[in-house]
Design a protein around this motif. Structure first.
Motif, PDB file in Angstrom:
ATOM      1  N   GLU A 297       0.833  -1.193   0.000  1.00  0.00           N
ATOM      2  CA  GLU A 297       0.000   0.000   0.000  1.00  0.00           C
ATOM      3  C   GLU A 297       0.878   1.257   0.000  1.00  0.00           C
ATOM      4  O   GLU A 297       0.584   2.237  -0.704  1.00  0.00           O
ATOM      5  N   ALA A 298       1.956   1.221   0.783  1.00  0.00           N
ATOM      6  CA  ALA A 298       2.884   2.361   0.818  1.00  0.00           C
ATOM      7  C   ALA A 298       3.577   2.536  -0.523  1.00  0.00           C
ATOM      8  O   ALA A 298       3.772   3.657  -1.001  1.00  0.00           O
ATOM      9  N   VAL A 299       3.955   1.425  -1.144  1.00  0.00           N
ATOM     10  CA  VAL A 299       4.577   1.485  -2.464  1.00  0.00           C
ATOM     11  C   VAL A 299       3.633   2.121  -3.474  1.00  0.00           C
ATOM     12  O   VAL A 299       4.009   3.016  -4.234  1.00  0.00           O
ATOM     13  N   SER A 300       2.376   1.664  -3.481  1.00  0.00           N
ATOM     14  CA  SER A 300       1.406   2.180  -4.445  1.00  0.00           C
ATOM     15  C   SER A 300       1.198   3.680  -4.287  1.00  0.00           C
ATOM     16  O   SER A 300       1.183   4.427  -5.274  1.00  0.00           O
ATOM     17  N   TYR A 301       1.036   4.127  -3.041  1.00  0.00           N
ATOM     18  CA  TYR A 301       0.803   5.555  -2.816  1.00  0.00           C
ATOM     19  C   TYR A 301       2.007   6.387  -3.276  1.00  0.00           C
ATOM     20  O   TYR A 301       1.849   7.389  -3.985  1.00  0.00           O
ATOM     21  N   ASN A 302       3.187   5.988  -2.863  1.00  0.00           N
ATOM     22  CA  ASN A 302       4.360   6.805  -3.149  1.00  0.00           C
ATOM     23  C   ASN A 302       4.783   6.751  -4.616  1.00  0.00           C
ATOM     24  O   ASN A 302       5.333   7.716  -5.143  1.00  0.00           O
ATOM     25  N   LYS A 303       4.514   5.637  -5.295  1.00  0.00           N
ATOM     26  CA  LYS A 303       4.760   5.591  -6.737  1.00  0.00           C
ATOM     27  C   LYS A 303       3.894   6.614  -7.458  1.00  0.00           C
ATOM     28  O   LYS A 303       4.325   7.250  -8.422  1.00  0.00           O
ATOM     29  N   LEU A 304       2.670   6.773  -6.973  1.00  0.00           N
ATOM     30  CA  LEU A 304       1.718   7.664  -7.629  1.00  0.00           C
ATOM     31  C   LEU A 304       1.928   9.129  -7.253  1.00  0.00           C
ATOM     32  O   LEU A 304       1.720  10.025  -8.079  1.00  0.00           O
ATOM     33  N   ASN A 305       2.386   9.386  -6.017  1.00  0.00           N
ATOM     34  CA  ASN A 305       2.373  10.759  -5.503  1.00  0.00           C
ATOM     35  C   ASN A 305       3.732  11.365  -5.158  1.00  0.00           C
ATOM     36  O   ASN A 305       3.824  12.590  -5.013  1.00  0.00           O
ATOM     37  N   ALA A 306       4.762  10.556  -4.993  1.00  0.00           N
ATOM     38  CA  ALA A 306       6.017  11.102  -4.457  1.00  0.00           C
ATOM     39  C   ALA A 306       7.192  11.052  -5.427  1.00  0.00           C
ATOM     40  O   ALA A 306       8.341  11.243  -5.018  1.00  0.00           O
ATOM     41  N   LEU A 307       6.922  10.803  -6.704  1.00  0.00           N
ATOM     42  CA  LEU A 307       8.007  10.725  -7.682  1.00  0.00           C
ATOM     43  C   LEU A 307       7.994  11.951  -8.584  1.00  0.00           C
ATOM     44  O   LEU A 307       6.961  12.581  -8.803  1.00  0.00           O
ATOM     45  N   GLN A 308       9.165  12.263  -9.103  1.00  0.00           N
ATOM     46  CA  GLN A 308       9.296  13.390 -10.029  1.00  0.00           C
ATOM     47  C   GLN A 308      10.253  13.009 -11.149  1.00  0.00           C
ATOM     48  O   GLN A 308      11.094  12.122 -11.003  1.00  0.00           O
ATOM     49  N   GLY A 309      10.125  13.694 -12.302  1.00  0.00           N
ATOM     50  CA  GLY A 309      10.999  13.419 -13.439  1.00  0.00           C
ATOM     51  C   GLY A 309      10.458  12.314 -14.320  1.00  0.00           C
ATOM     52  O   GLY A 309       9.465  11.662 -14.018  1.00  0.00           O
ATOM     53  N   GLU A 310      11.143  12.122 -15.427  1.00  0.00           N
ATOM     54  CA  GLU A 310      10.777  11.091 -16.396  1.00  0.00           C
ATOM     55  C   GLU A 310      11.918  10.090 -16.538  1.00  0.00           C
ATOM     56  O   GLU A 310      13.083  10.410 -16.304  1.00  0.00           O
ATOM     57  N   TYR A 311      11.567   8.864 -16.911  1.00  0.00           N
ATOM     58  CA  TYR A 311      12.593   7.838 -17.128  1.00  0.00           C
ATOM     59  C   TYR A 311      13.583   8.318 -18.190  1.00  0.00           C
ATOM     60  O   TYR A 311      13.178   8.874 -19.208  1.00  0.00           O
ATOM     61  N   PRO A 312      14.896   8.171 -17.989  1.00  0.00           N
ATOM     62  CA  PRO A 312      15.555   7.431 -16.910  1.00  0.00           C
ATOM     63  C   PRO A 312      15.997   8.309 -15.732  1.00  0.00           C
ATOM     64  O   PRO A 312      16.929   7.944 -15.008  1.00  0.00           O
TER      65      PRO A 312
END
Length: 379
Positions: free
Chosen positions: A83-98
């Protein structure tokens, strides 16, 4: 062989062809197994990097995540970490790959309905070994929240480790502190605070409390990454049902000489095991391997898929000529797997290692590149 559960209209348990069936939190699950030879799409590569970035802060903070997300999954078949992974993947990341990275100000390590900490700040004492948290206590805050306990966490990005205090001062006190290792005093720190009831029946969202030594640690991180770059040893594998993601040394409890990875279920992002390998310091042409599969991931072919892919990688990309594995003499499943993959038994060592108060006998197995190549040529 698969076994029908509850007759022909129920699920099945075990393996039938390239399908495996099992029960997860009361649900019958059927998955396909096997090694995928398809290259990763750009979307999959981006997802792998997102998982790696999020796991870097969540993995070493597992006790905090379990307390902080426990109530968020009540009544579901999810677990706290996923659940923590799902939330933070959606809300706490910035930038584009790579170039995906964390926005530390948006990370949540706790999720709940209690009032959050108001205007938290952090300060470091003179010798650097104690971090003080302080927060405002609103005059109009209901007395029922006065005894909520502070839950503090500090993450060290360059080291990829966390320290935490799960039951701290009362909310009404407005201050608390956490001690850190003296060796970490000059490292970059990212701090978080949340509140939890004494009985654990309610928790607040975490709040970002600030950063310390950010400039100095940023330079250190870049320098460390440059020194540790070993592209020839960057093992990446995506099976039909799971994929590998880099794991911090501290999380698996192995020495830094090991290259370590988590096995992540593609369907639900659950961590189902870990894999590691290392090249011997006195002979880079000899590698050792280690693999562990969680109870929910066993009997599904994950170990065989991972080790098979690792053999190909080590023999083809890492210049390895010989791979060695030592196993408990009573671990029949591991022994069967190694023999199935072509490993030879080279020795039997009596009372070779002391574990949990008793001496353990071990077998040593090995596989040469020439033997592996011959098997694959004839397959």
């Amino acid at each position: 062989m698969g076994k029908l559960m509850n007759g022909i209209f129920g699920g099945f348990h075990g393996r039938i062809g390239n399908l495996v069936g099992y029960t997860l939190k009361g649900k019958h699950i059927v998955r396909k197994i096997g090694i995928s030879t398809k290259p990763l799409t750009p979307a999959r590569k981006a997802n792998c990097q997102k998982m790696k970035v999020v796991n870097e802060i969540l993995s070493p903070s597992l006790p905090v995540i379990r307390s902080g997300f426990r109530l968020a999954i009540v009544g579901t078949d999810k677990n706290e970490y996923n659940e923590a992974v799902s939330y933070n993947k959606l809300n706490a990341l910035q930038g584009e790959y790579p170039n995906i990275s964390l926005d530390y100000t948006k990370v949540l390590v706790s999720m709940g309905d209690l009032p959050v900490a108001v205007n938290p700040v952090i300060n470091q004492n003179v010798d650097g070994t104690e971090i003080e948290f302080s927060w405002e206590v609103p005059a109009d805050l209901s007395y029922q929240y006065d005894n909520d306990r502070a839950m503090l966490m500090i993450y060290f990005p360059a080291l990829k480790v966390s320290c935490y205090h799960l039951i701290g001062s009362k909310r009404a006190e407005g201050t608390d502190s956490i001690r850190i290792d003296a060796a970490h005093a000059g490292e970059r720190m990212e701090a978080y605070i949340s509140f939890i009831k004494d009985d654990g029946k309610a928790v607040s969202n975490s709040v970002y409390a600030g950063s310390l030594n950010a400039g100095k640690a940023t330079e250190s991180t870049v320098e460390t990454a440059s020194k540790m770059e070993t592209p020839d040893l960057d093992f990446g594998f995506s099976g039909s049902d799971f994929e590998t993601i880099s794991a911090p040394n501290q999380e698996l409890g192995l020495a830094k000489s090991w290259n370590q990875y988590f096995l992540k279920n593609k369907a639900n992002d659950e961590i189902i095991g870990d894999f590691a390998f290392k090249l011997r310091q006195n002979n880079q042409h000899i590698a050792e391997i280690n693999i562990n599969i969680s109870p929910t991931g066993q009997h599904k072919g994950y170990a065989k898929e991972t080790v098979s892919a690792a053999l190909s990688f080590l023999f083809k990309n890492a210049g390895v000529n010989r791979i060695v594995k030592t196993v408990n003499a009573k671990d029949e499943a591991a022994i069967a797997l190694l023999r199935n993959l072509g490993f030879r038994e080279e020795g039997y060592f009596i009372e070779n290692v002391f574990i949990d108060g008793k001496w353990i006998n071990e077998y040593q197995f090995a596989l040469l590149k020439s033997e592996w190549g011959l098997m694959n040529l004839n397959s």
